[in-house]
Every structure is written in structure tokens, then in C-alpha cells.
Design a protein around this motif. Structure first.
Motif, PDB file in Angstrom:
ATOM      1  N   GLY A 240       0.785  -1.228   0.000  1.00 32.39           N
ATOM      2  CA  GLY A 240       0.000   0.000   0.000  1.00 32.39           C
ATOM      3  C   GLY A 240       0.813   1.272   0.000  1.00 32.39           C
ATOM      4  N   ALA A 241       2.138   1.157   0.034  1.00 32.96           N
ATOM      5  CA  ALA A 241       2.991   2.351   0.144  1.00 32.96           C
ATOM      6  C   ALA A 241       3.473   2.861  -1.208  1.00 32.96           C
ATOM      7  N   GLN A 242       3.015   2.240  -2.307  1.00 33.75           N
ATOM      8  CA  GLN A 242       3.420   2.715  -3.633  1.00 33.75           C
ATOM      9  C   GLN A 242       2.828   4.115  -3.865  1.00 33.75           C
ATOM     10  N   ARG A 278       0.557  10.960  -3.040  1.00 33.63           N
ATOM     11  CA  ARG A 278      -0.064  10.130  -2.004  1.00 33.63           C
ATOM     12  C   ARG A 278       0.215   8.664  -2.322  1.00 33.63           C
ATOM     13  N   THR A 279      -0.019   7.802  -1.342  1.00 28.41           N
ATOM     14  CA  THR A 279       0.134   6.374  -1.597  1.00 28.41           C
ATOM     15  C   THR A 279      -1.207   5.783  -2.023  1.00 28.41           C
ATOM     16  N   VAL A 280      -1.130   4.626  -2.650  1.00 29.73           N
ATOM     17  CA  VAL A 280      -2.356   3.915  -3.008  1.00 29.73           C
ATOM     18  C   VAL A 280      -3.124   3.550  -1.740  1.00 29.73           C
ATOM     19  N   GLY A 281      -2.401   3.242  -0.678  1.00 29.16           N
ATOM     20  CA  GLY A 281      -3.056   2.982   0.603  1.00 29.16           C
ATOM     21  C   GLY A 281      -3.797   4.208   1.129  1.00 29.16           C
ATOM     22  N   ASP A 282      -3.222   5.404   0.957  1.00 33.67           N
ATOM     23  CA  ASP A 282      -3.913   6.643   1.340  1.00 33.67           C
ATOM     24  C   ASP A 282      -5.246   6.762   0.605  1.00 33.67           C
ATOM     25  N   LEU A 283      -5.223   6.491  -0.700  1.00 29.47           N
ATOM     26  CA  LEU A 283      -6.449   6.591  -1.483  1.00 29.47           C
ATOM     27  C   LEU A 283      -7.508   5.630  -0.955  1.00 29.47           C
ATOM     28  N   ALA A 284      -7.130   4.380  -0.724  1.00 31.24           N
ATOM     29  CA  ALA A 284      -8.089   3.388  -0.250  1.00 31.24           C
ATOM     30  C   ALA A 284      -8.645   3.761   1.118  1.00 31.24           C
ATOM     31  N   THR A 285      -7.787   4.219   2.009  1.00 31.21           N
ATOM     32  CA  THR A 285      -8.217   4.572   3.362  1.00 31.21           C
ATOM     33  C   THR A 285      -9.135   5.793   3.347  1.00 31.21           C
ATOM     34  N   VAL A 310       5.625   6.473  -9.060  1.00 34.40           N
ATOM     35  CA  VAL A 310       5.707   7.468 -10.134  1.00 34.40           C
ATOM     36  C   VAL A 310       5.057   8.740  -9.609  1.00 34.40           C
ATOM     37  N   VAL A 311       5.884   9.703  -9.245  1.00 37.43           N
ATOM     38  CA  VAL A 311       5.399  10.969  -8.685  1.00 37.43           C
ATOM     39  C   VAL A 311       5.973  12.101  -9.515  1.00 37.43           C
ATOM     40  N   ALA A 312       5.108  12.987  -9.976  1.00 30.92           N
ATOM     41  CA  ALA A 312       5.500  13.962 -10.983  1.00 30.92           C
ATOM     42  C   ALA A 312       6.023  15.259 -10.392  1.00 30.92           C
TER      43      ALA A 312
END
Length: 342
Positions: A240-242, A278-285, A310-312
Motif C-alpha cells: 500500500g505504500a506505492q 499520495r500512496t495507493v493505501g492513502d487513497l483506499a483509506t 511514479v510521482v511527478a
């Protein structure tokens, strides 16, 4: 300005059409209504021609009197398997080639292209010993062991992710990514040959109303929301930290309007992102909390071809287009909890 907008009925295209009309521009819309994005019984909105960008006779007619083209039509998403490759090549590569040839014949010299961050592959990384390095694909052995961070190719240490600029090496790692890079290369060649101007807007993870759902080609935000609507916990791969940059579709549409009206010379690519990683885990939470659903489940594993971070870097789009995202992460995800989806 009279604008030919391909993919005008789609997730992003429909928002671009609205913002262009609000700004006083005339929109000529065309969309194939691919079932992967629209469902099987979709009808075109008023003012949108149902047609294929690969149909050169149709595109020749639609380009009559057009000042600029905004090319959003594409087959998108991670895909199902290598069996998707011919469809990706047809809808993304062949269609773009037909469009560019028709633009040349019609004397239209301004193009805004829906680019993608997938052309970068893995993002930008630094090794404590070796500085900025380019990692290779993560190995199945590491992924199976739960070691998700890319390693330095020189010393094997875990790398530290950073911001990806537009000058990063191209490293597509999926069929979709290869076709998006090929679109850029075709457009850049067209610009050199014709003296035209191209903006390629490299979208990061776009979400918002009208996003496709319940399809293997859908984005992670709609996958999480579908699970929550059925009372299930969002399943988050890896740990979840990606890290990603989630950018609201209304901001992406605004970037397109800016690019269509900005000076254009040759080929220029810019990141279109929120600037708030943000992380994918942040989005889910955050989405689970907004919908009052169960907490996410971290399930490990990884899909073939997935990248870690991948962070822009948003600076170039701000400097050249005056673009900055207006919708914050918390606000956008809270709205997404009840946004209409396809």
C-alpha cells in the motif's frame, strides 16, 4: 476557436468539452464508444458523432474549419493480457497516425495530445552511494518475498523515490505504455515535418465523475469504490505504500483548455498532476472513510508490469501553461465517494 475533440464522450473528453464550451469555443466531438469505457449500450451525448478516428474520410470531414485538435481517444488501462496488444496498437497508434495525416492534409497545425505518465516506467530514484540511478524491473523473487522497493542496479540497496521531470528517460513497461510513447513520437515527428505545434499532457492518475467502473481497464479509484459499494474492503496490492499523484479530472480538463490556447511550437511534453503525492493505501483509506465502508485490506503481490513509485514534478506545466491543480486530495476523494460513474 473551433476544436476537433476525439474521445469527446469519454471520462476526460466529456469534461474537456464542457470546459471548452464554457470558455466560448466550438467543439466538434467524435467518439467510438468503446465498450471497455462506455458499456455495451452507451449512447453518444448531443453533438458527438459516433465514429472511428481510423476512418480517414470521416476525420477529413470533421476537420473542416477546425483550428486545433484535442486528441483524447484511446484504449486505456493496464489491460488483461498480451492478447490486448493488437487492439491497443489499432486504437492508439494507427488512429493517431490517421489523425495526423488528415491534419496535415487539412492544414491544421495545433494538437493537444492526451499523454500519460506510463511513458516513464519507474519514476526517479536515488541511491545513497551511486546518486540518481535507473532501476530495472523488480524481480519475481523480491515481490514474492514482500520486497517491493526497486534496488540499485550497482549495489542492490533499496532506492529512494523522487519527482519525475519531463526529461526523464522513457521506459514503458506495458503494452499501453508503449502505445502512448509511440503516440508522442508520431506527434513529434509530425510537428517537425509540418511546422506544427504539439502539447503532450502527461496525465498522472486521473479520477473523478464519469470514471469507468467494473472493467479490467478501469483505474484503481473506481476499483476501490466498486468494492466499497458492495460492502467489501478495498484490496490493496503490495504493502500500500506505492506512491502516485492523483489528479482530479476537472483539473486535467482545465490543463487541456490552457494548452489549446497557449502558444505552441514543435513538440512539448508536460506533467499534468496535482503536485501532492499520495500512496495507493492513502487513497483506499480516505475513500473507505468517506463512504463509511470497511478498512482496506493489504494483500501483497503485484501485477506484472506494475511500477512502484511514479510521482511527478509539476513545475514545467506551471511555468509554460500557468497550470496548477485546484482540487485537493481530501476534497476530491470525498466528492468521488458519490460521483456518478460509468
Amino acid at each position: 476557436m473551433r476544436v476537433l475533440l476525439t474521445g469527446a464522450a469519454g471520462f476526460i473528453g466529456s469534461h474537456i468539452a464542457e470546459q471548452l464550451r464554457t470558455a466560448g469555443h466550438e467543439v466538434v466531438g467524435v467518439d467510438l464508444l468503446l465498450p471497455q469505457a462506455h458499456g455495451r449500450d452507451a449512447a453518444a451525448p448531443d453533438g458527438v458523432v459516433v465514429g472511428d478516428v481510423r476512418d480517414s474520410a470521416l476525420i477529413d470531414r470533421l476537420l473542416d474549419g477546425v483550428d486545433a485538435v484535442c486528441h483524447q481517444a484511446a484504449m486505456v488501462g493496464h489491460g488483461v493480457s498480451p492478447a490486448d496488444a493488437p487492439d491497443y496498437a489499432q486504437h492508439n497508434v494507427v488512429a493517431t497516425a490517421v489523425l495526423l495525416a488528415a491534419m496535415h492534409a487539412a492544414g491544421v497545425r495545433r494538437l493537444v495530445l492526451a499523454g500519460s505518465m506510463v511513458v516513464y516506467g519507474e519514476g526517479r530514484y536515488t541511491c545513497a552511494e551511486h546518486g540518481v540511478v535507473r532501476p530495472g524491473p523488480r524481480t519475481p523473487t523480491d515481490l514474492d518475498a514482500g520486497r517491493y522497493e526497486p534496488r540499485c542496479p550497482a549495489c542492490g540497496r533499496d532506492l529512494v523515490p523522487g519527482l519525475v521531470g519531463e526529461d526523464a528517460p522513457m521506459d514503458p513497461r506495458s503494452t499501453y505504455a508503449v502505445t502512448k510513447l509511440t503516440q508522442e513520437q508520431l506527434a513529434a515527428t509530425w510537428a517537425r515535418q509540418t511546422g506544427g505545434g504539439v502539447w503532450s499532457l502527461r496525465y498522472h492518475n486521473v479520477y473523478g465523475p464519469r470514471m469507468p467502473r467494473d472493467t479490467p481497464y478501469a483505474g484503481v479509484a473506481s476499483i476501490f469504490r466498486s468494492a466499497l459499494e458492495h460492502g467489501r474492503a478495498p484490496r490493496v496490492l503490495e504493502d500500500g505504500a506505492q506512491r502516485r499523484d492523483f489528479v482530479h479530472v476537472t483539473d486535467v480538463a482545465a490543463a487541456n483548455v490552457l494548452a489549446l490556447t497557449a502558444a505552441a511550437s514543435g513538440f512539448t511534453a508536460v506533467n499534468v498532476c496535482s503536485g501532492d503525492p499520495r500512496t495507493v493505501g492513502d487513497l483506499a483509506t480516505t475513500l473507505a472513510a468517506a463512504m463509511g465502508g470497511p478498512a482496506p485490506e493489504i494483500v501483497g503481490g503485484a501485477r506484472a508490469g506494475d511500477v512502484r513509485h511514479v510521482v511527478a514534478d509539476p513545475a514545467l506545466a506551471g511555468r509554460l501553461l500557468g497550470f496548477s491543480a485546484a482540487t485537493g486530495f481530501a476534497e476530491g476523494v470525498a466528492r468521488f465517494a458519490t460521483d456518478p460513474l460509468r
